[in-house]
Scaffold this motif. Structure first.
Motif, PDB file in Angstrom:
ATOM      1  N   ILE A  89      86.526  30.089  77.723  1.00 31.52           N
ATOM      2  CA  ILE A  89      87.517  29.227  77.075  1.00 31.52           C
ATOM      3  C   ILE A  89      86.838  27.931  76.648  1.00 31.52           C
ATOM      4  CG2 ILE A  89      89.699  27.979  77.369  1.00 31.52           C
ATOM      5  CD1 ILE A  89      90.162  29.971  79.818  1.00 31.52           C
ATOM      6  N   LEU A  90      87.048  27.545  75.419  1.00 35.69           N
ATOM      7  CA  LEU A  90      86.540  26.273  74.906  1.00 35.69           C
ATOM      8  C   LEU A  90      87.726  25.441  74.437  1.00 35.69           C
ATOM      9  CD1 LEU A  90      84.364  24.279  73.838  1.00 35.69           C
ATOM     10  CD2 LEU A  90      84.330  25.648  71.727  1.00 35.69           C
ATOM     11  N   VAL A  91      87.832  24.216  74.950  1.00 37.48           N
ATOM     12  CA  VAL A  91      88.877  23.297  74.505  1.00 37.48           C
ATOM     13  C   VAL A  91      88.216  22.089  73.848  1.00 37.48           C
ATOM     14  CG1 VAL A  91      90.859  21.874  75.147  1.00 37.48           C
ATOM     15  CG2 VAL A  91      90.411  24.017  76.375  1.00 37.48           C
ATOM     16  N   ASN A  92      88.389  21.981  72.547  1.00 39.48           N
ATOM     17  CA  ASN A  92      87.856  20.834  71.805  1.00 39.48           C
ATOM     18  C   ASN A  92      88.920  19.744  71.780  1.00 39.48           C
ATOM     19  OD1 ASN A  92      85.194  21.744  70.853  1.00 39.48           O
ATOM     20  ND2 ASN A  92      86.349  23.296  69.747  1.00 39.48           N
ATOM     21  N   ASN A  93      88.837  18.855  72.761  1.00 41.08           N
ATOM     22  CA  ASN A  93      89.843  17.808  72.923  1.00 41.08           C
ATOM     23  C   ASN A  93      89.320  16.416  72.586  1.00 41.08           C
ATOM     24  OD1 ASN A  93      92.336  16.468  74.137  1.00 41.08           O
ATOM     25  ND2 ASN A  93      90.735  15.712  75.508  1.00 41.08           N
ATOM     26  N   ALA A  94      88.029  16.171  72.754  1.00 41.71           N
ATOM     27  CA  ALA A  94      87.471  14.840  72.515  1.00 41.71           C
ATOM     28  C   ALA A  94      87.784  14.381  71.101  1.00 41.71           C
ATOM     29  CB  ALA A  94      85.961  14.854  72.738  1.00 41.71           C
ATOM     30  N   LEU A 129      89.821  24.298  60.086  1.00 40.42           N
ATOM     31  CA  LEU A 129      88.700  24.906  60.796  1.00 40.42           C
ATOM     32  C   LEU A 129      89.201  25.945  61.803  1.00 40.42           C
ATOM     33  CD1 LEU A 129      85.530  24.497  60.963  1.00 40.42           C
ATOM     34  CD2 LEU A 129      85.993  23.110  62.995  1.00 40.42           C
ATOM     35  N   THR A 130      90.301  25.628  62.467  1.00 36.85           N
ATOM     36  CA  THR A 130      90.921  26.559  63.413  1.00 36.85           C
ATOM     37  C   THR A 130      91.270  27.870  62.728  1.00 36.85           C
ATOM     38  OG1 THR A 130      91.847  24.740  64.740  1.00 36.85           O
ATOM     39  CG2 THR A 130      92.898  26.902  64.941  1.00 36.85           C
ATOM     40  N   LYS A 131      91.892  27.774  61.573  1.00 35.65           N
ATOM     41  CA  LYS A 131      92.319  28.979  60.859  1.00 35.65           C
ATOM     42  C   LYS A 131      91.124  29.784  60.342  1.00 35.65           C
ATOM     43  CE  LYS A 131      96.765  27.026  59.446  1.00 35.65           C
ATOM     44  NZ  LYS A 131      97.655  26.661  58.315  1.00 35.65           N
ATOM     45  N   VAL A 132      90.085  29.083  59.908  1.00 34.37           N
ATOM     46  CA  VAL A 132      88.877  29.777  59.423  1.00 34.37           C
ATOM     47  C   VAL A 132      88.238  30.578  60.552  1.00 34.37           C
ATOM     48  CG1 VAL A 132      86.513  29.445  58.602  1.00 34.37           C
ATOM     49  CG2 VAL A 132      88.393  28.192  57.521  1.00 34.37           C
ATOM     50  N   PHE A 133      88.045  29.941  61.704  1.00 35.80           N
ATOM     51  CA  PHE A 133      87.438  30.641  62.837  1.00 35.80           C
ATOM     52  C   PHE A 133      88.335  31.775  63.321  1.00 35.80           C
ATOM     53  CE2 PHE A 133      84.545  26.943  63.639  1.00 35.80           C
ATOM     54  CZ  PHE A 133      83.363  27.661  63.712  1.00 35.80           C
ATOM     55  N   ALA A 134      89.645  31.546  63.343  1.00 36.12           N
ATOM     56  CA  ALA A 134      90.567  32.590  63.798  1.00 36.12           C
ATOM     57  C   ALA A 134      90.457  33.827  62.915  1.00 36.12           C
ATOM     58  CB  ALA A 134      92.001  32.060  63.785  1.00 36.12           C
ATOM     59  N   ALA A 185      81.754  18.127  65.786  1.00 28.49           N
ATOM     60  CA  ALA A 185      81.506  18.565  67.166  1.00 28.49           C
ATOM     61  C   ALA A 185      82.255  19.857  67.505  1.00 28.49           C
ATOM     62  CB  ALA A 185      81.860  17.458  68.154  1.00 28.49           C
ATOM     63  N   PRO A 186      83.559  19.982  67.197  1.00 32.82           N
ATOM     64  CA  PRO A 186      84.229  21.265  67.436  1.00 32.82           C
ATOM     65  C   PRO A 186      83.584  22.426  66.687  1.00 32.82           C
ATOM     66  CG  PRO A 186      85.859  19.556  67.106  1.00 32.82           C
ATOM     67  CD  PRO A 186      84.526  18.938  66.795  1.00 32.82           C
ATOM     68  N   PHE A 187      83.173  22.181  65.447  1.00 40.91           N
ATOM     69  CA  PHE A 187      82.493  23.220  64.666  1.00 40.91           C
ATOM     70  C   PHE A 187      81.225  23.683  65.377  1.00 40.91           C
ATOM     71  CE2 PHE A 187      78.969  23.930  61.629  1.00 40.91           C
ATOM     72  CZ  PHE A 187      79.383  25.136  61.085  1.00 40.91           C
ATOM     73  N   GLU A 188      80.408  22.731  65.790  1.00 40.68           N
ATOM     74  CA  GLU A 188      79.123  23.089  66.393  1.00 40.68           C
ATOM     75  C   GLU A 188      79.309  23.709  67.779  1.00 40.68           C
ATOM     76  OE1 GLU A 188      74.847  23.345  66.513  1.00 40.68           O
ATOM     77  OE2 GLU A 188      76.449  23.428  65.010  1.00 40.68           O
ATOM     78  N   LEU A 189      80.267  23.212  68.543  1.00 37.26           N
ATOM     79  CA  LEU A 189      80.505  23.806  69.863  1.00 37.26           C
ATOM     80  C   LEU A 189      81.019  25.238  69.737  1.00 37.26           C
ATOM     81  CD1 LEU A 189      81.981  20.904  72.027  1.00 37.26           C
ATOM     82  CD2 LEU A 189      79.908  22.224  72.473  1.00 37.26           C
ATOM     83  N   CYS A 190      81.837  25.487  68.753  1.00 43.74           N
ATOM     84  CA  CYS A 190      82.278  26.869  68.514  1.00 43.74           C
ATOM     85  C   CYS A 190      81.076  27.761  68.234  1.00 43.74           C
ATOM     86  CB  CYS A 190      83.255  26.919  67.344  1.00 43.74           C
ATOM     87  SG  CYS A 190      84.945  26.391  67.736  1.00 43.74           S
ATOM     88  N   ARG A 191      80.188  27.298  67.374  1.00 43.25           N
ATOM     89  CA  ARG A 191      79.000  28.086  67.039  1.00 43.25           C
ATOM     90  C   ARG A 191      78.123  28.326  68.263  1.00 43.25           C
ATOM     91  NH1 ARG A 191      75.192  27.778  63.477  1.00 43.25           N
ATOM     92  NH2 ARG A 191      74.499  25.746  64.245  1.00 43.25           N
ATOM     93  N   LEU A 192      77.932  27.292  69.070  1.00 47.65           N
ATOM     94  CA  LEU A 192      77.070  27.406  70.240  1.00 47.65           C
ATOM     95  C   LEU A 192      77.675  28.298  71.322  1.00 47.65           C
ATOM     96  CD1 LEU A 192      75.947  23.667  70.508  1.00 47.65           C
ATOM     97  CD2 LEU A 192      74.457  25.593  69.924  1.00 47.65           C
ATOM     98  N   CYS A 193      79.007  28.287  71.424  1.00 47.23           N
ATOM     99  CA  CYS A 193      79.684  29.085  72.457  1.00 47.23           C
ATOM    100  C   CYS A 193      79.925  30.528  72.027  1.00 47.23           C
ATOM    101  CB  CYS A 193      81.017  28.437  72.834  1.00 47.23           C
ATOM    102  SG  CYS A 193      80.865  26.870  73.724  1.00 47.23           S
ATOM    103  N   PHE A 194      79.800  30.826  70.759  1.00 54.13           N
ATOM    104  CA  PHE A 194      80.119  32.151  70.224  1.00 54.13           C
ATOM    105  C   PHE A 194      79.435  33.297  70.974  1.00 54.13           C
ATOM    106  CE2 PHE A 194      79.185  35.635  67.201  1.00 54.13           C
ATOM    107  CZ  PHE A 194      80.488  36.087  66.993  1.00 54.13           C
ATOM    108  N   PRO A 195      78.117  33.213  71.282  1.00 55.35           N
ATOM    109  CA  PRO A 195      77.473  34.344  71.968  1.00 55.35           C
ATOM    110  C   PRO A 195      78.113  34.675  73.310  1.00 55.35           C
ATOM    111  CG  PRO A 195      75.822  32.830  71.109  1.00 55.35           C
ATOM    112  CD  PRO A 195      77.149  32.141  70.996  1.00 55.35           C
ATOM    113  N   TYR A 196      78.711  33.689  73.962  1.00 48.25           N
ATOM    114  CA  TYR A 196      79.342  33.897  75.269  1.00 48.25           C
ATOM    115  C   TYR A 196      80.807  34.296  75.109  1.00 48.25           C
ATOM    116  CZ  TYR A 196      75.108  31.327  76.201  1.00 48.25           C
ATOM    117  OH  TYR A 196      73.794  30.931  76.209  1.00 48.25           O
TER     118      TYR A 196
END
Length: 255
Positions: free
Chosen positions: A91-96, A171-176, A123-134
């Motif tokens: 789970i990733l929560v982009n709250n900052a 960005l949320t809709k694109v990733f979804a 930051a949310p964009f990059e964290l999504c990319r970094l967390c994707f493999p997991y």
């Protein structure tokens, strides 16, 4: 029917940014109470250690990892340290979020514009990319982006902040849409006026509050816990067929 398992996050690993106070900490505490191992992220390690200790004292599993998400070069280490401690990320929560200005949009400097966009969008964009493999290996992966009602309709005095939150919704809709095949759900929460330190300039101003009350169906400021419970729904199996959603928690402001 036993619904306890539907909202359980037992064994899940959640990474939450902006988690040393306010909405972020409430999400962390609620997730931990639901069984998740939570990683609290913000800029100051001492504040994180204090809040993580509060959770540990309640018997929860929590770790604080300092990271300034506005500095993109620090994000890989945040993800790497999380995985080193807990093995994965479910789970990733982009709250900052950042909003260093309040006033007419034409008075916003390029420096402030860049800071807002770096923290609230890049930051949310990059964290999504970094967390994707997991995330793609998880049995119930969920990304939750904390946007704002300003992302739906611009808020006065919060022009570029509103622009950034609108971008986060997109960005949320694109990733979804793109991550559906990977079984990763991506949703956004748009809080209204929530009584936190971040929004104190609004809820501590009687004139502003008086105007806001005229637009609210539920005539009070919201609490960070109320956002946390909505986040729990989006993180859990209760929302297993929900992705690309933009959920408001605003007391009816956007009706």
């Amino acid at each position: 029917m036993d619904l306890s398992s539907v909202f359980s996050l037992d064994g899940k690993v959640a990474l939450i940014t902006g988690a040393s106070k306010g909405i972020g900490f409430s999400i962390a505490e609620i997730f931990a109470a639901a069984g998740a191992k939570v990683v609290l992220c913000s800029r100051k390690q001492d504040a994180l250690d204090e809040m993580a200790d509060q959770l540990k004292a309640k018997g929860y599993e929590a770790t604080g990892i300092a990271c300034n998400v506005g500095k993109i070069e620090e994000l890989p280490a945040l993800v790497e340290k999380t995985v080193a401690i807990y093995g994965t990320i479910d789970i990733l929560v982009n709250n900052a979020a950042a909003n260093p200005v309040f006033g007419p949009v034409h008075e916003t400097s390029l420096e402030a514009f860049d800071k807002i966009m770096d923290v609230n969008v890049k930051a949310p964009f990059e964290l999504c990319r970094l967390c994707f493999p997991y995330l793609r290996k998880s049995s119930n992966a969920s990304v939750i982006n904390i946007s704002s009602i300003g992302g739906i309709s611009p808020e006065q005095g919060l022009g570029i902040y509103s622009v950034s939150k609108a971008a986060l919704i997109s960005l949320t809709k694109v990733f979804a849409k793109e991550w559906g095949d990977a079984k990763i759900r991506v949703n956004a929460i748009c809080p209204g006026l929530i009584q936190t330190k971040f929004s104190e300039a609004l809820w501590s101003n009687d004139k502003i509050m008086g105007m806001l009350m005229n637009h609210l169906a539920i005539k009070r400021a919201g609490t960070s816990e109320e956002i946390g419970f909505m986040a729990l729904f989006l993180a859990s199996a209760a929302s297993s067929y929900t992705t690309g959603a933009v959920l408001t928690a605003d007391g009816g402001f956007t009706i």
